[in-house]
Write an enzyme that holds these catalytic residues in place. Sequence first.
Site, mmCIF file in Angstrom:
data_model
loop_
_atom_site.group_PDB
_atom_site.id
_atom_site.type_symbol
_atom_site.label_atom_id
_atom_site.label_comp_id
_atom_site.label_asym_id
_atom_site.label_seq_id
_atom_site.Cartn_x
_atom_site.Cartn_y
_atom_site.Cartn_z
ATOM 1 N N ILE A 329 0.833 -1.197 0.000
ATOM 2 C CA ILE A 329 0.000 0.000 0.000
ATOM 3 C C ILE A 329 0.869 1.249 0.000
ATOM 4 C CG2 ILE A 329 -2.046 -1.066 0.982
ATOM 5 C CD1 ILE A 329 -1.251 -0.216 3.711
ATOM 6 N N GLU A 330 0.313 2.347 -0.487
ATOM 7 C CA GLU A 330 1.110 3.535 -0.787
ATOM 8 C C GLU A 330 1.727 4.180 0.447
ATOM 9 O OE1 GLU A 330 -1.818 7.197 -1.537
ATOM 10 O OE2 GLU A 330 -2.479 5.380 -2.567
ATOM 11 N N GLN A 331 1.116 4.013 1.604
ATOM 12 C CA GLN A 331 1.691 4.590 2.816
ATOM 13 C C GLN A 331 2.941 3.831 3.263
ATOM 14 O OE1 GLN A 331 -1.508 4.122 2.255
ATOM 15 N NE2 GLN A 331 -2.458 6.135 2.473
#
Length: 530
Positions: A329-331
């Site tokens: 995921i991007e985080q």
Amino acid sequence: MAFPRILSADEAAALIPDDAIVTVSSSSGLGCPDEVLAAIGRRFDASGHPRNLTTLHPIAAGDMWGVKGVDHIAKSGLLARIMGGSYPSGPSSAEPPEIWKMVTGDQIPAYNIPSGILFDMHREAAAKRPGVLTKIGMDTFVDPKHQGCAMNARAMAEPIVSRVEFDGEDWLYFRSIVPKVAIIRATTADERGNLSYEHEGGYLGPLDQALAVRNNGGIVIAQVKRVVEAGSLKTQSVFVPGILVDAIVVAPDQMQTTQTVYDPAISGEVRRPMSSFETPAFDVAKVIARRVAQELRHGDAVNIGFGISANVPRILIEEGQHGAVTWVIEQGAVGGVPLLEFQFGCASNAEAIVPSPYQFTYFQGAGFDMSLLSFLQIDRQGCVNVSKLGVRPHVTAGAGGFIDITARAKRIVFSGYFSAAAKLAIADGKLVIEKEGKVKKLVEAVEHISFSGPRAIAQGQDITYVTERCVMKLTRDGIVVTEIAPGVDLERDILAQSEFPLLVPKPPKLMDAALFNEALIGLELPARAA
């Protein structure tokens, strides 16, 4: 180098000059330096300063559920321009955040820039290079052929991206923007300003932001939970070195993420038992998530986004397939179980947490295998809108990392309901449409191009759309209906509910009947291609 000063939030806010470009590290409530932002708002209310700030938010700052973030500084005269990967969002019934009132009221130029590109711009500014050349966002709202990232008329009048030719190819060019203040967050600072992140759910991009500011003679302010003795942090636990930090603000009550004070499984300090994760109740959304899960392959690295597809990891848990794919995921989380709702963007039991700028490099270069994402609208060319609905703009947060992720992804599965606000049920293993939706989601032309169907075709991307009624594939000829749900009439419930002609070159297969029954579906993932 002088040691950083330990200041109150109000003292730190006093360091920010008028007309500054300020970069803020945050992803909604995750990592948000809320105390410092609140102090900036208080200072402006009391003195009228700082004035005319430009703020950069590579992912997002704040939410509508207790961490105000950018809304602390969304004041006329204080904020002059804003550039964000996304913005606080909330239910349509809620009062819009103050920042959305400024954006939709055309009070300031506002831009929605893909999160990865915003991080790229920081790296270019840190190295004193002229800007970012990229193909990420071409033929979408990022492209100056469309909106050029502009969210309102004032932004359209002040373009930030252009199309240029370089080495015989067309590129998008974002000029570097040089921040003079960084407001970042960590868990712990030592007396020399070294920062560690042991209670955080993600690093995000504070190192890149601090470098961009430090290398250009600016001020770096770090909000932390605590200060410890110099030298007491383990060397390898320091993510941002003290040589980049000017001021420390202690905020012992800072939230870990939205509506979460602290969960050590989010920061990787403990592992939750798999039995502690709730699996979704049987309903129509679960049917869609199950069908999406059938697209996975054993061994894939899979990005996952907000919406129905966010439940797919729990489908795998329920089916005994957890670990068959690795979620990214991007985080920054790699592996584990991506979390839902207010904690979205975090994962429990992650194998690793990668700084967001590097995660976006991974996405932009299509190092992963597939992505599971949502849609608001789909049009006849296969374009997807996730970033703007004119009637309810504050309900959509903007694109965030969506465009970085989808620009070159090998395979994408978009999921959602076929129409908006339909009344649906499942009975006797069949889908029942009790009342048709009020708003069509398959439209002649999407309101905002977040994903370009024609570009996907040209690049050979594999695109699937999964709804409760049918499964569709993007082809060179158009969108083809490949599967249909039991209980659904092809003409009445699918073809007539689309504003453009869907293609049915041969009778669609029936979707797996097991999807529409409460029992486990016996999910088995095929091996990925060699």
